[in-house]
Design a protein around this motif. Structure first.
Motif, PDB file in Angstrom:
ATOM      1  N   ASP A   1     -62.435  12.814 -53.008  1.00  0.00           N
ATOM      2  CA  ASP A   1     -62.751  12.061 -54.416  1.00  0.00           C
ATOM      3  C   ASP A   1     -63.622  10.859 -54.305  1.00  0.00           C
ATOM      4  OD1 ASP A   1     -62.500  10.917 -56.701  1.00  0.00           O
ATOM      5  OD2 ASP A   1     -60.436  11.479 -57.038  1.00  0.00           O
ATOM      6  N   PRO A   2     -64.850  11.043 -54.965  1.00  0.00           N
ATOM      7  CA  PRO A   2     -65.789   9.965 -54.793  1.00  0.00           C
ATOM      8  C   PRO A   2     -65.005   8.449 -55.285  1.00  0.00           C
ATOM      9  CG  PRO A   2     -66.944  11.734 -55.546  1.00  0.00           C
ATOM     10  CD  PRO A   2     -65.439  12.073 -55.765  1.00  0.00           C
ATOM     11  N   PHE A   3     -64.291   8.618 -56.292  1.00  0.00           N
ATOM     12  CA  PHE A   3     -63.644   7.285 -56.840  1.00  0.00           C
ATOM     13  C   PHE A   3     -62.564   6.654 -55.838  1.00  0.00           C
ATOM     14  CE2 PHE A   3     -64.439   9.008 -61.063  1.00  0.00           C
ATOM     15  CZ  PHE A   3     -65.298   7.989 -61.630  1.00  0.00           C
ATOM     16  N   LEU A   4     -62.109   7.444 -54.831  1.00  0.00           N
ATOM     17  CA  LEU A   4     -61.151   6.729 -53.664  1.00  0.00           C
ATOM     18  C   LEU A   4     -61.915   6.598 -52.374  1.00  0.00           C
ATOM     19  CD1 LEU A   4     -58.233   9.206 -54.545  1.00  0.00           C
ATOM     20  CD2 LEU A   4     -58.405   6.734 -55.318  1.00  0.00           C
ATOM     21  N   ALA A   5     -63.038   7.079 -52.210  1.00  0.00           N
ATOM     22  CA  ALA A   5     -64.101   7.028 -51.094  1.00  0.00           C
ATOM     23  C   ALA A   5     -64.367   5.534 -50.653  1.00  0.00           C
ATOM     24  CB  ALA A   5     -65.317   7.788 -51.135  1.00  0.00           C
TER      25      ALA A   5
END
Length: 429
Positions: A425-429
């Motif tokens: 998930d890019p928002f959690l990277a």
């Protein structure tokens, strides 16, 4: 949480619409930072298809959305798009949409000039959409553009219109076109002003407040890295910087606010219009890719040229644009092909290259070096886990990751938003 910038890693048309919509549901705010209404996204939400050209994708879900100062805005096209979406049940108010007060306007004269120059160029034409994007950006850098904020003051507007037409009428005379009268342009701008100004404001302040509040911001790019005015296949490019670093400049945030950069990447390659295309296929395979992939422009309807995946170009886009992971799209278009080819290098005058040179002549002369991989006969359409994919498809994906130097963060297996395999998930990277 981190903010995410979504950009195309090829010549645009990589399937950003679905991925941006998938991410916008998770975001708190969506921002367009460059381009104009020459690029389009197609979103499918709950069975309804929405075609966006200028509006950020977040408006479909009612998310706070911003058109940044890096975008050139045709106000008449903007309100036509708003009206079209309103007819589909999407309410777009100043509470949902904010427009940068320092964004440049595209005027009717820009489109006329764009089309006239393309016609005069003949075989040397660039292949623009004719919507005035380039001429508007030219006026911006020449410091004669009319901006959104100018609509609020008739005296300032008149001064700027006169200055603008001094330049444009000279061009029109040279092209044998009729000159423009300032009164008609003033009247058109004063008529549209009360519609546009309620949406306008210092959007950089909105973004700073959102950043300080820890809200997730999605920066939405248009076109692709290979159409970047600096780093693309110049002069066959768009007139703005399409790479992720422009997300900061194009809306008024610091570079550290951009966060994770996701590169939307098609499992093969397409481009619209003129310009070099090393892996282009003009045979039956190329036609097959175009038919299966429905390769027609969202905005123009023009057929796209199709070819094999070019790992050299995607790797170059990743390195220039700071892409950390890719969203691989349209894998299912390759279903049933016996052999797949991937470009791993070029030759130019007998010399092996691992990048595309900047020279226009060299770009047109390179010959791709291919690596062949086995295809698969099973369908990948609708797969929602790696276990659903044929072994040969997984092998193809893993080889692409090795060649481009970036991992697959998302894998899209159909236009339906749920047909997505999430790796990171890019928002959690």
């Amino acid at each position: 949480m981190t903010n995410v910038a979504v950009v195309g890693s090829q010549w645009g048309d990589e399937g950003k619409g679905k991925v941006v919509d998938w991410l916008s549901e998770r975001a708190d705010m969506v921002v367009r930072f460059q381009g104009g209404h020459n690029a389009g996204h197609t979103l499918v939400v709950d069975g309804m298809t929405y075609k966006l050209s200028l509006l950020p994708s977040g408006v479909v879900r009612g998310k706070p959305s911003i058109i940044g100062n890096g975008v050139v805005i045709d106000p008449w096209a903007l309100f036509a798009e708003i009206e079209r979406l309103s007819a589909q049940g999407v309410s777009i108010t100043p509470e949902v949409l904010r427009v940068a007060e320092n964004a440049v306007l595209i005027l009717p004269l820009h489109g006329n000039l764009d089309r006239a120059r393309e016609a005069a160029a003949g075989e040397a034409r660039i292949g623009t959409t004719g919507r005035g994007i380039g001429p508007a950006y030219e006026d911006k850098v020449a410091r004669r553009a009319i901006r959104v904020c100018d609509l609020a003051d008739a005296d300032v507007l008149r001064f700027k219109v006169d200055r603008l037409l001094t330049h444009h009428n000279a061009l029109l005379r040279g092209l044998g076109e009729p000159e423009l009268e300032p009164e008609s342009l003033m009247a058109a701008l004063l008529e549209i002003a009360p519609r546009l100004l309620p949406f306008a404001g210092p959007v950089w302040r909105d973004l700073e407040a959102a950043r300080r509040a820890g809200r997730k911001i999605l920066f939405e790019g248009a076109q692709g890295a290979l159409l970047d005015v600096d780093h693309g296949t110049y002069p066959y490019v768009t007139s703005s910087n399409t790479v992720a670093p422009n997300a900061a400049t194009g809306c008024g945030v610091g570079p550290g606010a951009v966060g994770y950069v996701l590169g939307i990447t098609k499992a093969y390659t397409t481009r619209v219009g003129a310009g070099p295309f090393p892996t282009e296929l003009t045979d039956e395979v190329g036609r097959l890719l175009g038919e299966r992939g429905h390769e027609f422009g969202t905005v123009t309807g023009r057929p796209r040229r199709c070819g094999w995946f070019d790992a050299v170009l995607v790797r170059q886009s990743i390195q220039v644009g700071g892409i950390r992971g890719i969203a691989l799209t349209k894998l299912d278009v390759l279903d049933g092909l016996e052999t797949l080819k991937v470009c791993v290098g070029y030759t130019l005058n007998g010399v092996l290259l691992d990048y595309l040179p900047a020279s226009m002549k060299a770009q047109a002369a390179v010959t791709p070096v291919y690596e062949s991989l086995p295809g698969w006969q099973e369908s990948t359409r609708g797969a929602r886990s790696w276990a659903d994919l044929p072994a040969a498809a997984v092998k193809y994906i893993r080889r692409l990751e090795e060649l481009i130097g970036a991992p697959v963060a998302l894998l899209s297996t159909s236009p339906e938003r749920e047909d997505t395999i999430l790796v990171q998930d890019p928002f959690l990277a």
